[in-house]
Design a protein around this motif. Structure first.
Motif, PDB file in Angstrom:
ATOM      1  N   GLN A   1       6.002   1.153  -0.865  1.00  0.00           N
ATOM      2  CA  GLN A   1       5.515   0.780   0.462  1.00  0.00           C
ATOM      3  C   GLN A   1       4.054   1.187   0.666  1.00  0.00           C
ATOM      4  O   GLN A   1       3.337   0.555   1.433  1.00  0.00           O
ATOM      5  CB  GLN A   1       6.370   1.441   1.546  1.00  0.00           C
ATOM      6  CG  GLN A   1       7.803   0.966   1.562  1.00  0.00           C
ATOM      7  CD  GLN A   1       8.680   1.822   2.463  1.00  0.00           C
ATOM      8  OE1 GLN A   1       8.186   2.607   3.253  1.00  0.00           O
ATOM      9  NE2 GLN A   1       9.983   1.671   2.338  1.00  0.00           N
TER      10      GLN A   1
ATOM     11  N   ARG B   1       2.756  -3.171  -2.853  1.00  0.00           N
ATOM     12  CA  ARG B   1       3.246  -3.643  -1.558  1.00  0.00           C
ATOM     13  C   ARG B   1       3.084  -5.152  -1.427  1.00  0.00           C
ATOM     14  O   ARG B   1       3.915  -5.820  -0.822  1.00  0.00           O
ATOM     15  CB  ARG B   1       2.495  -2.921  -0.438  1.00  0.00           C
ATOM     16  CG  ARG B   1       2.989  -3.244   0.939  1.00  0.00           C
ATOM     17  CD  ARG B   1       2.236  -2.484   2.009  1.00  0.00           C
ATOM     18  NE  ARG B   1       0.798  -2.560   1.817  1.00  0.00           N
ATOM     19  CZ  ARG B   1      -0.024  -1.556   2.025  1.00  0.00           C
ATOM     20  NH1 ARG B   1       0.414  -0.395   2.429  1.00  0.00           N
ATOM     21  NH2 ARG B   1      -1.319  -1.697   1.839  1.00  0.00           N
TER      22      ARG B   1
ATOM     23  N   SER C   1       8.465  -6.077  -4.348  1.00  0.00           N
ATOM     24  CA  SER C   1       8.617  -4.716  -4.889  1.00  0.00           C
ATOM     25  C   SER C   1       9.970  -4.448  -5.534  1.00  0.00           C
ATOM     26  O   SER C   1      10.082  -3.565  -6.368  1.00  0.00           O
ATOM     27  CB  SER C   1       8.343  -3.688  -3.802  1.00  0.00           C
ATOM     28  OG  SER C   1       9.256  -3.836  -2.746  1.00  0.00           O
TER      29      SER C   1
END
Length: 91
Positions: A28, A34, A38
């Protein structure tokens, strides 16, 4: 050999759940990861990208510090600008 085993057993161990949580958080936080899907990126790639990102941030900080030092050398040492630059460098 037994002393090595006793030291390892006394040390706190990282659990699989903690590793999964860390990798999830890194996915994240790191922009290069990101922006991708992912869940398809393996944990080893996440860790490698994280290390690369941290190195990049270090280079940026070093460059900014150098630029601020150069700027500080060209202005009046008692000015408000110099005071601001000094506070940025020392933080």
């Amino acid at each position: 050999m037994s002393s090595r085993r006793s030291r390892q057993s006394g040390a706190s161990r990282i659990t699989d759940d903690q590793i999964i949580e860390l990798v999830s958080k890194l996915r994240q936080l790191v922009p290069e990861i990101r922006n991708r899907r992912s869940d398809k990126v393996p944990a080893s790639k996440v860790l490698q990208e994280t290390c690369n990102y941290i190195r990049s941030l270090h280079r940026e900080v070093d460059d900014l510090s150098e630029r601020l030092s150069q700027l500080l050398a060209t202005i009046d040492a008692d000015s408000a600008e110099a005071s601001i630059i000094r506070s940025l460098i020392t933080q």
